[in-house]
Motif scaffolding. Sequence first.
Motif, PDB file in Angstrom:
ATOM      1  N   GLY A   2      40.828  30.615  40.606  1.00 20.60           N
ATOM      2  CA  GLY A   2      39.864  31.019  41.628  1.00 20.60           C
ATOM      3  C   GLY A   2      38.543  30.284  41.550  1.00 20.60           C
ATOM      4  N   SER A   3      38.286  29.622  40.435  1.00 23.29           N
ATOM      5  CA  SER A   3      37.014  28.915  40.258  1.00 23.29           C
ATOM      6  C   SER A   3      36.834  27.756  41.239  1.00 23.29           C
ATOM      7  N   ILE A   4      37.910  27.311  41.873  1.00 24.51           N
ATOM      8  CA  ILE A   4      37.769  26.195  42.818  1.00 24.51           C
ATOM      9  C   ILE A   4      36.902  26.575  44.010  1.00 24.51           C
ATOM     10  N   SER A   5      36.748  27.863  44.267  1.00 24.14           N
ATOM     11  CA  SER A   5      35.932  28.285  45.419  1.00 24.14           C
ATOM     12  C   SER A   5      34.465  27.905  45.234  1.00 24.14           C
TER      13      SER A   5
ATOM     14  N   GLU B  30      43.184  30.533  51.690  1.00 23.40           N
ATOM     15  CA  GLU B  30      42.496  31.258  52.754  1.00 23.40           C
ATOM     16  C   GLU B  30      41.640  32.383  52.179  1.00 23.40           C
ATOM     17  N   THR B  31      42.151  33.052  51.152  1.00 25.35           N
ATOM     18  CA  THR B  31      41.390  34.135  50.522  1.00 25.35           C
ATOM     19  C   THR B  31      40.118  33.598  49.873  1.00 25.35           C
ATOM     20  N   LEU B  32      40.225  32.502  49.138  1.00 22.33           N
ATOM     21  CA  LEU B  32      39.055  31.936  48.465  1.00 22.33           C
ATOM     22  C   LEU B  32      38.009  31.478  49.481  1.00 22.33           C
ATOM     23  N   LEU B  33      38.457  30.913  50.594  1.00 15.11           N
ATOM     24  CA  LEU B  33      37.530  30.506  51.648  1.00 15.11           C
ATOM     25  C   LEU B  33      36.806  31.718  52.222  1.00 15.11           C
ATOM     26  N   CYS B  34      37.558  32.780  52.470  1.00 18.07           N
ATOM     27  CA  CYS B  34      36.950  33.987  53.046  1.00 18.07           C
ATOM     28  C   CYS B  34      35.996  34.658  52.067  1.00 18.07           C
ATOM     29  N   ILE B  35      36.353  34.663  50.777  1.00 15.18           N
ATOM     30  CA  ILE B  35      35.483  35.272  49.768  1.00 15.18           C
ATOM     31  C   ILE B  35      34.154  34.517  49.690  1.00 15.18           C
ATOM     32  N   GLU B  36      34.234  33.191  49.708  1.00 16.18           N
ATOM     33  CA  GLU B  36      33.008  32.395  49.683  1.00 16.18           C
ATOM     34  C   GLU B  36      32.165  32.683  50.922  1.00 16.18           C
ATOM     35  N   ALA B  37      32.841  32.828  52.084  1.00 13.24           N
ATOM     36  CA  ALA B  37      32.137  33.147  53.324  1.00 13.24           C
ATOM     37  C   ALA B  37      31.523  34.545  53.261  1.00 13.24           C
ATOM     38  N   ALA B  38      32.259  35.499  52.700  1.00 10.17           N
ATOM     39  CA  ALA B  38      31.752  36.865  52.579  1.00 10.17           C
ATOM     40  C   ALA B  38      30.506  36.916  51.699  1.00 10.17           C
TER      41      ALA B  38
ATOM     42  N   ALA C 221      23.832  40.174  52.523  1.00 12.98           N
ATOM     43  CA  ALA C 221      22.360  40.159  52.532  1.00 12.98           C
ATOM     44  C   ALA C 221      21.791  40.335  51.130  1.00 12.98           C
ATOM     45  N   GLN C 222      22.540  41.006  50.241  1.00 11.44           N
ATOM     46  CA  GLN C 222      22.074  41.224  48.873  1.00 11.44           C
ATOM     47  C   GLN C 222      22.465  40.082  47.927  1.00 11.44           C
ATOM     48  N   LYS C 223      23.152  39.080  48.469  1.00 11.24           N
ATOM     49  CA  LYS C 223      23.518  37.879  47.718  1.00 11.24           C
ATOM     50  C   LYS C 223      24.239  38.200  46.404  1.00 11.24           C
ATOM     51  N   ARG C 224      25.239  39.072  46.499  1.00  8.21           N
ATOM     52  CA  ARG C 224      26.070  39.386  45.346  1.00  8.21           C
ATOM     53  C   ARG C 224      27.244  38.407  45.308  1.00  8.21           C
ATOM     54  N   TYR C 225      27.682  38.052  44.098  1.00  9.50           N
ATOM     55  CA  TYR C 225      28.746  37.080  43.950  1.00  9.50           C
ATOM     56  C   TYR C 225      30.039  37.754  43.497  1.00  9.50           C
ATOM     57  N   THR C 226      31.157  37.266  44.010  1.00 13.78           N
ATOM     58  CA  THR C 226      32.468  37.826  43.704  1.00 13.78           C
ATOM     59  C   THR C 226      33.177  36.975  42.663  1.00 13.78           C
ATOM     60  N   ASP C 227      33.792  37.625  41.680  1.00 10.17           N
ATOM     61  CA  ASP C 227      34.629  36.928  40.708  1.00 10.17           C
ATOM     62  C   ASP C 227      35.940  36.576  41.407  1.00 10.17           C
ATOM     63  N   THR C 228      36.115  35.301  41.763  1.00  7.35           N
ATOM     64  CA  THR C 228      37.281  34.902  42.553  1.00  7.35           C
ATOM     65  C   THR C 228      38.587  34.984  41.765  1.00  7.35           C
ATOM     66  N   ASN C 229      38.513  34.927  40.441  1.00  7.00           N
ATOM     67  CA  ASN C 229      39.726  35.087  39.646  1.00  7.00           C
ATOM     68  C   ASN C 229      40.222  36.531  39.702  1.00  7.00           C
ATOM     69  N   VAL C 230      39.283  37.471  39.685  1.00  5.64           N
ATOM     70  CA  VAL C 230      39.648  38.883  39.870  1.00  5.64           C
ATOM     71  C   VAL C 230      40.217  39.084  41.270  1.00  5.64           C
ATOM     72  N   GLU C 231      39.649  38.383  42.244  1.00  3.99           N
ATOM     73  CA  GLU C 231      40.130  38.505  43.627  1.00  3.99           C
ATOM     74  C   GLU C 231      41.581  38.037  43.742  1.00  3.99           C
ATOM     75  N   LEU C 232      41.919  36.917  43.097  1.00  2.00           N
ATOM     76  CA  LEU C 232      43.301  36.436  43.152  1.00  2.00           C
ATOM     77  C   LEU C 232      44.255  37.447  42.517  1.00  2.00           C
ATOM     78  N   LYS C 233      43.827  38.073  41.438  1.00  2.00           N
ATOM     79  CA  LYS C 233      44.661  39.103  40.805  1.00  2.00           C
ATOM     80  C   LYS C 233      44.848  40.289  41.756  1.00  2.00           C
ATOM     81  N   ALA C 234      43.752  40.704  42.413  1.00  2.35           N
ATOM     82  CA  ALA C 234      43.824  41.826  43.358  1.00  2.35           C
ATOM     83  C   ALA C 234      44.750  41.492  44.523  1.00  2.35           C
ATOM     84  N   GLN C 235      44.639  40.266  45.045  1.00  2.00           N
ATOM     85  CA  GLN C 235      45.499  39.848  46.147  1.00  2.00           C
ATOM     86  C   GLN C 235      46.960  39.798  45.698  1.00  2.00           C
ATOM     87  N   GLY C 236      47.188  39.326  44.473  1.00  2.00           N
ATOM     88  CA  GLY C 236      48.551  39.268  43.961  1.00  2.00           C
ATOM     89  C   GLY C 236      49.181  40.647  43.867  1.00  2.00           C
TER      90      GLY C 236
END
Length: 531
Positions: free
Chosen positions: A108-111, A274-282, A287-302
């Motif tokens: 997920g770090s490629i995002s 597509e998920t990584l692109l959307c997460i980066e867009a999200a 507005a609060q500029k919080r960052y998402t752990d994309t590796n956790v996101e891939l696990k959640a999507q899986g």
Amino acid sequence: MTKKINLLANLKSDFASGLVVFLVALPLCLGIALASGAPLFSGIISGIVGGIVVGYLSQSHLSVSGPAAGLTAIVLTAITDLGSFQMFLLAGVIAGCIQLLLGFIKAGSISNYFPTSVIEGMLAGIGVIIFLKQIPHAIGYDANFEGDESFLKENGSYGFSELFSFLDAVSLGAIIITIVSLLILIGWTKFAFLQKVKFIPAALIAVVVSVILNEIFIQNGSSLAIGKQHLVSLPVPTSFSEFKSIILTPDFSAITNPKIWIVALTIAVVASIETLLCIEAADRMDAQKRYTDTNVELKAQGIGNIVSSLLGGLPMTSVVVRTSANNNAGAKSKMSTIIHGGLLLVSVLAIPVILNKIPLATLAAILLLVGYRLANPKHIKHFWEKGKYQFIPFIATFVAVVVTDLLKGVALGMIISILFIVRGNMKRAYRFRKEQYKDGDVIHIDLAQEVSFLNKAAIKSTLTAIPENSKVIINASDTVYIAHDVLDLIKEFKKIRAKEENIKVKLVGFKKAYDLVNSGEEEKHVFVEHK
């Protein structure tokens, strides 16, 4: 530093936004299932799992997952080639396992390497498509499925032709309902006499008013009445046995079929990108500029894709349309995503007959506003003012997403951005230094001579790891080039997180940002001193 999320802290705003996303997601789930050649209920199952399961496991505050238009062609072809939907469901389970593995190996770090100009160009392009694709639905012409995000048709023509062909199928009743819905959506919170009830979502009011209006047309036998073909069309099981019969399960006996594994790998790769692109867009929308752990996101999507496929649902991704609607509706945390999934579940079990009275024209009005906000002309002006090295990747991505598809558009923007960076960094090495520190120490971060968007991941990681109550000195005295993405990252850190966590930040050596010298020589970037 990751903080524990209190899901009930913003329940009022999250429930309102969850309701809006539910109204948007319902026809999208059905439309994408129809276009994929899958049972209609499989789209709803995917939406429910994407909301509840992925919503709970994900660390994203705004992202909403569900069946994605970008996978329709893959799903349709796969179901046809494999010969049965149950065999396709097995491919979905395997795809989920592959995504889970990708999460564990930190793919997920490629995002972090997607430039802001490309992400913003993608969002603007999706906004134009959403807006133009909803115009036919808004006037009662529903030839294309809800959630269609492609302007290039199978016959090689472009979707712009639909903007003229639907003029022969205009429904005056649909136009009236669209106009009324837009007036409600735009004006609900702007009138003083409505201030006491402004906590009620405008989208809910628009839906209720449109249903009542259409029922009045029907009862009076008016020609303005909207027919069933232009209303939400949710399956209505009449008994538990009938409901049970529409739930299909994977055919595990086909696990040795090599076609299953090819389909699974294709779905896993496309859905993950597509998920990584959307997460980066999200994260850009937040507005609060919080960052998402994309590796956790891939696990959640899986996990979500495994559960969805086991229950007979379509594969899912994080989806820009629903995420944008969630953000526009004022979501504060991922509770809104969970609520939208819960509402999908309750509604299909308890009130499918009522939902089938909702005109698609009302839902089109909601998406028209979402599309306009994503493709606001101010975004084009903003990147124009940043200079050609930001504007060209932005506009290239924007146009390519509209006339081709999301992945091809982003690929073009990435290629252009990388070519620009290679040109500027061909003879310069990147150097980034941070000292070992503990609580209370002064932390020194020295930027190198060249800092591109390719360095954003390392800098973001360093800033995220800085403890509360620290003192930080970010030194750019030796820097002659710094990417907009990195400069924005530092600004957001200083203005938002540093204030929240009592981190004292001193910026040294920064001059006026991006004063581009277009004299035919190599581009120079200078900065303004931040005090």
